[in-house]
Design a protein around this motif. Structure first.
Motif, PDB file in Angstrom:
ATOM      1  N   UNK A   1       1.051  -1.320   0.159  1.00  0.00           N
ATOM      2  CA  UNK A   1       0.183   0.138  -0.173  1.00  0.00           C
ATOM      3  C   UNK A   1       0.677   1.041  -0.231  1.00  0.00           C
ATOM      4  N   UNK A   2       2.211   1.276   0.758  1.00  0.00           N
ATOM      5  CA  UNK A   2       3.031   2.526   0.558  1.00  0.00           C
ATOM      6  C   UNK A   2       3.837   1.970  -0.595  1.00  0.00           C
ATOM      7  N   UNK A   3       3.779   1.603  -1.322  1.00  0.00           N
ATOM      8  CA  UNK A   3       4.734   1.457  -2.639  1.00  0.00           C
ATOM      9  C   UNK A   3       4.163   1.098  -3.336  1.00  0.00           C
ATOM     10  N   UNK A   4       2.427   1.321  -3.806  1.00  0.00           N
ATOM     11  CA  UNK A   4       1.423   1.172  -4.757  1.00  0.00           C
ATOM     12  C   UNK A   4       0.780   1.890  -4.334  1.00  0.00           C
ATOM     13  N   UNK A   5       1.090   2.804  -3.957  1.00  0.00           N
ATOM     14  CA  UNK A   5      -1.214   3.269  -3.758  1.00  0.00           C
ATOM     15  C   UNK A   5      -1.956   3.136  -4.166  1.00  0.00           C
ATOM     16  N   UNK A   6      -1.614   3.346  -5.607  1.00  0.00           N
ATOM     17  CA  UNK A   6      -2.685   3.848  -6.957  1.00  0.00           C
ATOM     18  C   UNK A   6      -3.325   2.550  -7.432  1.00  0.00           C
ATOM     19  N   UNK A  17       3.158   5.261  -8.311  1.00  0.00           N
ATOM     20  CA  UNK A  17       3.425   4.793  -7.573  1.00  0.00           C
ATOM     21  C   UNK A  17       2.929   6.724  -7.174  1.00  0.00           C
ATOM     22  N   UNK A  18       3.009   8.160  -7.007  1.00  0.00           N
ATOM     23  CA  UNK A  18       3.338   9.152  -6.589  1.00  0.00           C
ATOM     24  C   UNK A  18       1.947  10.033  -7.497  1.00  0.00           C
ATOM     25  N   UNK A  19       1.137   8.990  -8.056  1.00  0.00           N
ATOM     26  CA  UNK A  19       0.066   9.811  -8.787  1.00  0.00           C
ATOM     27  C   UNK A  19      -1.475   9.249  -7.851  1.00  0.00           C
ATOM     28  N   UNK A  20      -1.302  10.406  -6.989  1.00  0.00           N
ATOM     29  CA  UNK A  20      -2.669   9.969  -5.978  1.00  0.00           C
ATOM     30  C   UNK A  20      -3.845  11.101  -6.259  1.00  0.00           C
ATOM     31  N   UNK A  21      -4.899  10.841  -6.445  1.00  0.00           N
ATOM     32  CA  UNK A  21      -6.366  11.777  -6.739  1.00  0.00           C
ATOM     33  C   UNK A  21      -7.074  11.650  -5.926  1.00  0.00           C
ATOM     34  N   UNK A  22      -8.011  13.168  -5.958  1.00  0.00           N
ATOM     35  CA  UNK A  22      -8.768  12.962  -5.716  1.00  0.00           C
ATOM     36  C   UNK A  22     -10.038  13.316  -6.074  1.00  0.00           C
ATOM     37  N   UNK A  23     -10.819  12.652  -7.532  1.00  0.00           N
ATOM     38  CA  UNK A  23     -11.530  12.732  -8.399  1.00  0.00           C
ATOM     39  C   UNK A  23     -12.408  11.346  -7.720  1.00  0.00           C
ATOM     40  N   UNK A  24     -13.562  11.780  -8.161  1.00  0.00           N
ATOM     41  CA  UNK A  24     -14.667  11.133  -7.181  1.00  0.00           C
ATOM     42  C   UNK A  24     -15.007   9.923  -8.700  1.00  0.00           C
ATOM     43  N   UNK A  25     -15.077   8.886  -7.313  1.00  0.00           N
ATOM     44  CA  UNK A  25     -14.867   7.409  -8.063  1.00  0.00           C
ATOM     45  C   UNK A  25     -16.141   7.601  -9.718  1.00  0.00           C
ATOM     46  N   UNK A  54     -15.705   9.114 -12.187  1.00  0.00           N
ATOM     47  CA  UNK A  54     -14.752  10.021 -13.704  1.00  0.00           C
ATOM     48  C   UNK A  54     -13.464   9.274 -14.027  1.00  0.00           C
ATOM     49  N   UNK A  55     -13.564   9.756 -15.338  1.00  0.00           N
ATOM     50  CA  UNK A  55     -11.999   9.241 -16.024  1.00  0.00           C
ATOM     51  C   UNK A  55     -10.675   9.566 -15.184  1.00  0.00           C
ATOM     52  N   UNK A  56     -11.053  10.611 -14.544  1.00  0.00           N
ATOM     53  CA  UNK A  56      -9.578  10.723 -13.712  1.00  0.00           C
ATOM     54  C   UNK A  56      -9.530   9.531 -13.214  1.00  0.00           C
ATOM     55  N   UNK A  57     -10.596   9.371 -12.094  1.00  0.00           N
ATOM     56  CA  UNK A  57     -10.425   8.337 -10.971  1.00  0.00           C
ATOM     57  C   UNK A  57      -9.985   6.777 -11.825  1.00  0.00           C
ATOM     58  N   UNK A  58     -10.316   6.782 -12.825  1.00  0.00           N
ATOM     59  CA  UNK A  58     -10.334   5.666 -12.827  1.00  0.00           C
ATOM     60  C   UNK A  58      -8.974   5.494 -13.843  1.00  0.00           C
ATOM     61  N   UNK A  59      -8.546   7.112 -14.509  1.00  0.00           N
ATOM     62  CA  UNK A  59      -6.663   6.293 -14.914  1.00  0.00           C
ATOM     63  C   UNK A  59      -6.388   6.702 -14.152  1.00  0.00           C
ATOM     64  N   UNK A  60      -6.527   7.371 -12.871  1.00  0.00           N
ATOM     65  CA  UNK A  60      -5.486   7.658 -11.940  1.00  0.00           C
ATOM     66  C   UNK A  60      -5.013   6.075 -10.695  1.00  0.00           C
ATOM     67  N   UNK A  61      -5.838   5.462 -10.964  1.00  0.00           N
ATOM     68  CA  UNK A  61      -6.227   3.878  -9.829  1.00  0.00           C
ATOM     69  C   UNK A  61      -5.812   2.881 -10.499  1.00  0.00           C
ATOM     70  N   UNK A  62      -5.436   3.402 -12.050  1.00  0.00           N
ATOM     71  CA  UNK A  62      -4.616   2.170 -12.897  1.00  0.00           C
ATOM     72  C   UNK A  62      -3.947   2.558 -13.499  1.00  0.00           C
ATOM     73  N   UNK A  63      -3.033   3.500 -13.193  1.00  0.00           N
ATOM     74  CA  UNK A  63      -1.767   4.016 -13.894  1.00  0.00           C
ATOM     75  C   UNK A  63      -1.104   4.945 -13.045  1.00  0.00           C
TER      76      UNK A  63
END
Length: 577
Positions: free
Chosen positions: A105-110, A445-453, A455-464
């Motif tokens: 969770x620390x090394x791959x939070x995305x 791993x540095x790609x944290x996001x506050x985008x709403x679930x 949304x495209x922004x949330x989807x991409x951030x939690x995969x890439x």
């Protein structure tokens, strides 16, 4: 190898492109061998490659099919300590797994997120009745103390009203309370691919669709000196000072290439999952349900968050059965489906939701756990669920290092233990023998996001993660790439293009089954989208019309095989997961 001063030289990142990787693989000659060559591109193999490269070893990895195409893309998609293992007394395994969960969770939070679980307490016929609820509460405190606290969450007991809010389709008249505890979840194939890309960033040569056809041995020294591989119809030798067998359920087949007798050390256990539309169950967290027939349990996992707090699908699993069929393509049979659906329907209230049938299933997957056979008098009669999930590292008669067993959550520790043995065999300097990946951030791993679930922004951030900008750049250049790849799924066309250009995808199945998970969660929709996806890939990969048709035919056969297997019945004995 790191210099005698102990300093690890910085390796140049390698582009994650198959042609370039094949050229680099050919540089492993007798005069200039790789320090370590890893066989197997599942989560264990790519973990070994990353650990070795991070220690400064000249590293190569070859995978027969696609990265994570076996067990590592067909797991339960959980990063967890294993509450059941604690109940079975394997405290050490749980402690190590929970420690690795926190590191991931620390090394791959995305990629790895906290996943709440609820165990309902029912007045009767439940996985937890009032009679055993108190004992379970004690076990959960032990789980927290063993390492569950590391993610900042402790279990708690919830009221019947709160439990009903999480699982509104169950038998509410029997629901008296629930236990809420916390583990984590991840897209297993995405995690394995990201580890492979991180290894390449550290200088490792990583190649898919490059099977090993033989292990070369120096008879004078009685030591393995490398392998012979086949890629695109060409065979060539790759020299290495140390070979690692991380082939999972196929590890005995690799061992047979250089050992005197064909080994029999792996006992595959099949785990099956099914997928159904979310609105048939309507859970908002993972839930444990009972299997009355044998007093074991399954879990329900929501998948594909939407912006309104609902989900696309729920997947249900997993089974745990002995398996003696072909290793390459285990299938979910009608018996497997009946077993899971029976448990699922018993947990649902028919007055609230209609009975779920095979016609409601949108996807299935079956994977094989590479469990290590135990040399005990009663091991042949034991259940697969009773076999240890701990891993083993050993050295074969020609010096090939093999790693077997384990689980997704502990892949990094498995890799570290394996490379510890490798460095000893190589006589590497002290610096190369120190742990190198405990705080190694994975790409993105540095790609944290506050985008709403949803949304495209949330989807991409939690995969890439931080690489999501590369997808957004593709879309900015070609707005049509923002269109859905498969109807009803969150994936966009840009992800298919990116998979070819930056993730070594070479087939239609690579994209639909592993670079995205569309096939696992909605096979009919993926099949309907296949011609358009194939046309998109043909432009990127330069497929001829004949090759495009071959890709479509191969994918259609895969879908037909799964559908036909779902109608077949076989005698199986289900055991506790």
């Amino acid at each position: 190898i790191p210099s005698m001063s102990g300093r690890v030289p910085k390796a140049e990142p390698r582009p994650f492109e198959r042609a370039a990787m094949l050229d680099a693989l050919r540089t492993g000659t007798t005069e200039d061998p790789f320090d370590v060559l890893v066989i197997g591109g599942g989560i264990t193999g790519v973990g070994v490659a990353l650990d070795a490269a991070a220690r400064g070893l000249r590293t190569a990895l070859v995978e027969r099919d696609d990265f994570a195409s076996g067990t590592s893309s067909k797991s339960s998609k959980m990063v967890h300590g294993g509450l059941r293992y604690l109940q079975n007394g394997d405290v050490r395994l749980v402690y190590e797994a929970l420690r690795e969960r926190r590191r991931l969770m620390r090394n791959a939070p995305h990629l790895v997120e906290i996943l709440p679980f609820m165990i309902p307490i029912l007045t009767k016929d439940g996985v937890v009745s009032k009679k055993v609820a108190k004992a379970l509460g004690s076990a959960m405190w032990m789980y927290d103390l063993t390492g569950g606290w590391r993610i900042g969450k402790l279990h708690r007991r919830v009221s019947a009203e709160e439990a009903a809010a999480h699982f509104p389709t169950t038998h509410l008249d029997k629901l008296s309370a629930g236990y809420l505890y916390f583990d984590a979840g991840a897209d297993d194939a995405r995690l394995a691919l990201t580890v492979a890309r991180t290894a390449a960033e550290r200088g490792a040569v990583v190649v898919n669709r490059c099977p090993v056809v033989d292990v070369t041995v120096d008879p004078a020294r009685n030591e393995a000196t490398g392998v012979i591989v086949e890629a695109d119809g060409e065979r060539f030798s790759v020299a290495a000072r140390c070979v690692v067998n991380a082939a999972g359920v196929w590890s005995d087949e690799i061992r047979a290439l250089d050992e005197t007798e064909h080994p029999d050390s792996i006992r595959p256990a099949k785990g099956v999952h099914i997928t159904v539309p979310w609105d048939r169950i309507r859970i908002d967290i993972a839930v444990i349900i009972p299997v009355r027939a044998d007093r074991r349990s399954l879990f329900l996992g929501p998948w594909g968050p939407r912006s309104d707090g609902t989900f696309e699908h729920v997947y249900v699993g997993t089974t745990d059965t002995d398996y003696d069929g072909p290793l390459d393509d285990p299938q979910c049979t009608a018996d497997d489906i009946d077993y899971v659906l029976t448990a699922l329907n018993q947990a649902l209230d028919p007055a609230v939701t209609e009975r779920i049938t095979p016609d409601d299933i949108t996807g299935v997957w079956a994977g094989l756990r590479p469990l290590v056979k135990q040399a005990t008098p009663d091991s042949a009669d034991s259940k697969t669920a009773d076999l240890s999930r701990r891993h083993q590292v050993a050295v074969g008669e020609h010096g090939v290092v093999r790693v077997n067993g384990g689980k997704l959550t502990t892949y990094r520790e498995m890799a570290e233990d394996t490379v510890d043995v490798v460095t000893e065999l190589l006589g590497a300097p002290r610096r190369a023998r120190r742990p190198a990946t405990r705080r190694c951030k994975l790409l993105g791993a540095d790609g944290a996001t506050t985008a709403e679930p949803g949304t495209l922004e949330h989807h991409l951030a939690h995969r890439y993660g931080s690489m999501a900008g590369e997808l957004r750049a593709l879309i900015a250049f070609r707005p049509d790439l923002a269109e859905p790849l498969v109807a009803g799924q969150p994936y966009v066309r840009a992800e298919a293009v990116y998979a070819v250009r930056h993730e070594m995808a070479t087939t239609l199945d690579d994209v639909l089954s592993r670079r995205t998970r569309a096939h696992l969660f909605d096979r009919p929709a993926s099949l309907a989208a296949a011609p358009a996806v194939a046309a998109l890939l043909a432009d990127e990969l330069g497929w001829s019309p004949d090759e495009t048709q071959r890709q479509l035919d191969a994918y259609r056969r895969l879908c037909e095989l799964e559908e036909n297997a779902g109608a077949q019945r076989a005698h199986v004995t289900h055991t506790a997961d």
